[in-house]
Design a protein around this motif. Sequence first.
Motif, PDB file in Angstrom:
ATOM      1  N   ALA A 272       0.821  -1.214   0.000  1.00  0.00           N
ATOM      2  CA  ALA A 272       0.000   0.000   0.000  1.00  0.00           C
ATOM      3  C   ALA A 272       0.848   1.255   0.000  1.00  0.00           C
ATOM      4  O   ALA A 272       0.642   2.177  -0.790  1.00  0.00           O
ATOM      5  N   ARG A 273       1.835   1.301   0.892  1.00  0.00           N
ATOM      6  CA  ARG A 273       2.665   2.501   0.979  1.00  0.00           C
ATOM      7  C   ARG A 273       3.615   2.612  -0.222  1.00  0.00           C
ATOM      8  O   ARG A 273       3.946   3.701  -0.651  1.00  0.00           O
ATOM      9  N   GLY A 274       4.038   1.453  -0.764  1.00  0.00           N
ATOM     10  CA  GLY A 274       4.895   1.497  -1.945  1.00  0.00           C
ATOM     11  C   GLY A 274       4.171   2.070  -3.141  1.00  0.00           C
ATOM     12  O   GLY A 274       4.676   2.960  -3.826  1.00  0.00           O
ATOM     13  N   VAL A 275       2.964   1.569  -3.396  1.00  0.00           N
ATOM     14  CA  VAL A 275       2.170   2.059  -4.526  1.00  0.00           C
ATOM     15  C   VAL A 275       1.768   3.512  -4.305  1.00  0.00           C
ATOM     16  O   VAL A 275       1.830   4.338  -5.218  1.00  0.00           O
ATOM     17  N   TYR A 276       1.367   3.831  -3.071  1.00  0.00           N
ATOM     18  CA  TYR A 276       0.939   5.203  -2.784  1.00  0.00           C
ATOM     19  C   TYR A 276       2.111   6.174  -2.924  1.00  0.00           C
ATOM     20  O   TYR A 276       1.942   7.314  -3.377  1.00  0.00           O
ATOM     21  N   SER A 277       3.301   5.715  -2.589  1.00  0.00           N
ATOM     22  CA  SER A 277       4.463   6.593  -2.662  1.00  0.00           C
ATOM     23  C   SER A 277       4.880   6.875  -4.101  1.00  0.00           C
ATOM     24  O   SER A 277       4.990   8.031  -4.507  1.00  0.00           O
ATOM     25  N   ASN A 278       5.119   5.809  -4.897  1.00  0.00           N
ATOM     26  CA  ASN A 278       5.619   6.058  -6.257  1.00  0.00           C
ATOM     27  C   ASN A 278       4.509   6.189  -7.291  1.00  0.00           C
ATOM     28  O   ASN A 278       4.755   6.582  -8.428  1.00  0.00           O
ATOM     29  N   GLU A 279       3.272   5.846  -6.911  1.00  0.00           N
ATOM     30  CA  GLU A 279       2.079   6.052  -7.739  1.00  0.00           C
ATOM     31  C   GLU A 279       2.095   5.269  -9.048  1.00  0.00           C
ATOM     32  O   GLU A 279       1.357   5.593  -9.971  1.00  0.00           O
ATOM     33  N   ALA A 280       2.950   4.235  -9.148  1.00  0.00           N
ATOM     34  CA  ALA A 280       2.940   3.387 -10.336  1.00  0.00           C
ATOM     35  C   ALA A 280       1.651   2.563 -10.335  1.00  0.00           C
ATOM     36  O   ALA A 280       1.368   1.861  -9.381  1.00  0.00           O
ATOM     37  N   GLY A 281       0.879   2.661 -11.387  1.00  0.00           N
ATOM     38  CA  GLY A 281      -0.414   1.982 -11.460  1.00  0.00           C
ATOM     39  C   GLY A 281      -1.575   2.910 -11.181  1.00  0.00           C
ATOM     40  O   GLY A 281      -2.723   2.582 -11.474  1.00  0.00           O
ATOM     41  N   PHE A 282      -1.288   4.085 -10.634  1.00  0.00           N
ATOM     42  CA  PHE A 282      -2.346   5.062 -10.348  1.00  0.00           C
ATOM     43  C   PHE A 282      -2.862   5.717 -11.628  1.00  0.00           C
ATOM     44  O   PHE A 282      -4.026   6.082 -11.726  1.00  0.00           O
ATOM     45  N   GLY A 283      -1.965   5.933 -12.579  1.00  0.00           N
ATOM     46  CA  GLY A 283      -2.360   6.674 -13.775  1.00  0.00           C
ATOM     47  C   GLY A 283      -2.407   8.169 -13.530  1.00  0.00           C
ATOM     48  O   GLY A 283      -2.957   8.920 -14.339  1.00  0.00           O
ATOM     49  N   SER A 284      -1.830   8.627 -12.429  1.00  0.00           N
ATOM     50  CA  SER A 284      -1.858  10.063 -12.104  1.00  0.00           C
ATOM     51  C   SER A 284      -0.658  10.801 -12.683  1.00  0.00           C
ATOM     52  O   SER A 284      -0.790  11.884 -13.267  1.00  0.00           O
ATOM     53  N   ALA A 285       0.549  10.235 -12.550  1.00  0.00           N
ATOM     54  CA  ALA A 285       1.770  10.895 -13.009  1.00  0.00           C
ATOM     55  C   ALA A 285       1.750  11.268 -14.488  1.00  0.00           C
ATOM     56  O   ALA A 285       2.322  12.301 -14.866  1.00  0.00           O
ATOM     57  N   PRO A 286       1.115  10.473 -15.373  1.00  0.00           N
ATOM     58  CA  PRO A 286       1.086  10.872 -16.781  1.00  0.00           C
ATOM     59  C   PRO A 286       0.533  12.275 -17.022  1.00  0.00           C
ATOM     60  O   PRO A 286       0.907  12.922 -18.000  1.00  0.00           O
ATOM     61  N   SER A 287      -0.303  12.774 -16.131  1.00  0.00           N
ATOM     62  CA  SER A 287      -0.842  14.130 -16.291  1.00  0.00           C
ATOM     63  C   SER A 287       0.274  15.165 -16.262  1.00  0.00           C
ATOM     64  O   SER A 287       0.207  16.188 -16.954  1.00  0.00           O
ATOM     65  N   ALA A 288       1.312  14.918 -15.448  1.00  0.00           N
ATOM     66  CA  ALA A 288       2.456  15.829 -15.396  1.00  0.00           C
ATOM     67  C   ALA A 288       3.379  15.605 -16.585  1.00  0.00           C
ATOM     68  O   ALA A 288       3.833  16.552 -17.229  1.00  0.00           O
ATOM     69  N   HIS A 289       3.653  14.356 -16.894  1.00  0.00           N
ATOM     70  CA  HIS A 289       4.562  14.037 -17.993  1.00  0.00           C
ATOM     71  C   HIS A 289       4.007  14.490 -19.341  1.00  0.00           C
ATOM     72  O   HIS A 289       4.775  14.798 -20.261  1.00  0.00           O
ATOM     73  N   ALA A 290       2.684  14.527 -19.471  1.00  0.00           N
ATOM     74  CA  ALA A 290       2.063  14.918 -20.742  1.00  0.00           C
ATOM     75  C   ALA A 290       2.461  16.315 -21.185  1.00  0.00           C
ATOM     76  O   ALA A 290       2.400  16.645 -22.368  1.00  0.00           O
ATOM     77  N   ALA A 291       2.875  17.160 -20.237  1.00  0.00           N
ATOM     78  CA  ALA A 291       3.224  18.550 -20.562  1.00  0.00           C
ATOM     79  C   ALA A 291       4.601  18.682 -21.205  1.00  0.00           C
ATOM     80  O   ALA A 291       4.934  19.743 -21.749  1.00  0.00           O
ATOM     81  N   ALA A 292       5.417  17.624 -21.178  1.00  0.00           N
ATOM     82  CA  ALA A 292       6.799  17.699 -21.672  1.00  0.00           C
ATOM     83  C   ALA A 292       6.856  17.762 -23.198  1.00  0.00           C
ATOM     84  O   ALA A 292       6.032  17.178 -23.901  1.00  0.00           O
ATOM     85  N   ASP A 293       7.856  18.475 -23.685  1.00  0.00           N
ATOM     86  CA  ASP A 293       8.104  18.547 -25.125  1.00  0.00           C
ATOM     87  C   ASP A 293       9.226  17.567 -25.469  1.00  0.00           C
ATOM     88  O   ASP A 293      10.400  17.812 -25.163  1.00  0.00           O
ATOM     89  N   VAL A 294       8.861  16.435 -26.087  1.00  0.00           N
ATOM     90  CA  VAL A 294       9.843  15.411 -26.464  1.00  0.00           C
ATOM     91  C   VAL A 294       9.547  14.914 -27.877  1.00  0.00           C
ATOM     92  O   VAL A 294       8.462  15.134 -28.409  1.00  0.00           O
ATOM     93  N   ASP A 295      10.532  14.220 -28.460  1.00  0.00           N
ATOM     94  CA  ASP A 295      10.389  13.764 -29.844  1.00  0.00           C
ATOM     95  C   ASP A 295       9.702  12.411 -29.976  1.00  0.00           C
ATOM     96  O   ASP A 295       9.309  12.019 -31.067  1.00  0.00           O
ATOM     97  N   HIS A 296       9.569  11.680 -28.836  1.00  0.00           N
ATOM     98  CA  HIS A 296       8.958  10.344 -28.913  1.00  0.00           C
ATOM     99  C   HIS A 296       8.426   9.941 -27.533  1.00  0.00           C
ATOM    100  O   HIS A 296       9.051  10.256 -26.514  1.00  0.00           O
ATOM    101  N   PRO A 297       7.282   9.250 -27.477  1.00  0.00           N
ATOM    102  CA  PRO A 297       6.708   8.831 -26.186  1.00  0.00           C
ATOM    103  C   PRO A 297       7.664   8.039 -25.299  1.00  0.00           C
ATOM    104  O   PRO A 297       7.669   8.217 -24.074  1.00  0.00           O
ATOM    105  N   ILE A 298       8.477   7.169 -25.883  1.00  0.00           N
ATOM    106  CA  ILE A 298       9.385   6.332 -25.085  1.00  0.00           C
ATOM    107  C   ILE A 298      10.456   7.175 -24.397  1.00  0.00           C
ATOM    108  O   ILE A 298      10.874   6.853 -23.283  1.00  0.00           O
ATOM    109  N   ARG A 299      10.861   8.272 -25.017  1.00  0.00           N
ATOM    110  CA  ARG A 299      11.891   9.109 -24.397  1.00  0.00           C
ATOM    111  C   ARG A 299      11.392   9.675 -23.069  1.00  0.00           C
ATOM    112  O   ARG A 299      12.143   9.761 -22.103  1.00  0.00           O
TER     113      ARG A 299
END
Length: 467
Positions: A272-299
């Motif tokens: 519980a604390r591991g998932v809550y801490s790094n939020e992997a699986g939450f689907g929340s962090a992509p909202s921040a990453h979506a703002a980045a200007d990059v040449d490819h999704p994998i980067r």
Amino acid sequence: MLAIMNFCIACANWFWGLPILILIVGGGLYMSLRLGFPQITRLRYICSQTFGKMFVKAEAGKISPFAATCSALGSSIGASNIVGVPVAIALGGPGAIFWMWIIAIVGCCTKYVEIALCMKYRTKNENGEWVGGAFSYVKELFGGKKAGRAIAIFCAFFTMIAGIPSVASQTLSASAQVAVFGINGTVFGIIVAAIVALIVFGGIKRIASVMEKAVPIMAAIYLLGVIIILVCNAGEILPSLGSIFVYAFTPHAAVGGFAGSTVALALRWGSARGVYSNEAGFGSAPSAHAAADVDHPIRQAMWGVFEVGVDTILVCTATALSVLTTGVWKQPGVDAGALGQAAFHTVFGAAGDYFVAICVLLFVITTITVVIFYDERQAEFLFKTPKAGVAWRFIAIATMIIVTFGMELTVVYQLNDFVNALFIIPNMIAIIWLVPQVVKLQDEFFHTPGKYYLADMEAKRAKKETK
């Protein structure tokens, strides 16, 4: 109301045991296998593209990959790293940390997939900003038909609602720590709300700018304090590490102020604390990453591996070792949420109390700021206008003040776990379903002649030859 609360807590306790292990760990392992364990096989390249490019400046008016990642880290590195990890040890024993590590290792790939999918399906809003989140790819389930869009709406709604207990838990965690300054909880809530408002009302560019500067500094300061504790307790480091592995698979008897734990409790609280801490699986962090200007999704997806590594493997482990090596987790009368502060007190005395209070305050401000931003994006998706996100800012900021009038932290954490489950489940199903698309993206990134990875390798060879 009490019956509903007890039901939610019972559901949370059930989900954050074997079900979360099957869904998060099982799902993460499946995706890792499909992608060839990029968090391990591509680790050297990932490090060169993340740690190696942390301070590369973006073009004017654009948001760098590192700035976007710091925005995500601003959410994941929060009070849970200082308060939540000791709570996991207090309730699940040292073995909880082992399960937290397992969640992190597979979580690296989970977040990698989430970010790659979000970057593929992100769009620009009417303000010209890149917008995305779990809803961007969840709606692609069933070929983007009505059922997929309905699940995306469900996921976005509960992600937004989860922001309330998340903001509440962060505020209450900080309130408990800053009591050493003699500050009234409500006054504290008002002060933090004002600081957060100044940042969030500047939009994503101000948030990214603040996080890019604040997150590395606050993490470095906290880790320096932990290193001093570990140096002072060097003889306890190996025994503490040993107890993490031993008690992940065997029950721990009661000792001192520790009530004892079972393997199930270690698994429940560590996961519980591991998932809550790094939020992997939450689907929340992509909202921040979506703002980045990059040449490819994998980067940008590679920064997800960096994010989980810094948050859980580095910061959470540092907190765990400070609590275990000092032995404060076994001392009678120490509140679970104050174990981190107690660990610093053993080395620094009263100065340690103030140090932890200030660290928690900084972590809480960055976390709440980014959580509000995440919820803004959900509201914008749900109501089809950026104005809905602005309205949500006021609701979240008001919550920070209201909760200081009297809520119990452990109850808020358990409510948080319950609501989180409501969007983690559809998000995990979606990324498992859509992982073949990430396989194609990864193949494109690493094998397209003259572009992306191969272009980077050619540039590296050319640089060596020039030298």
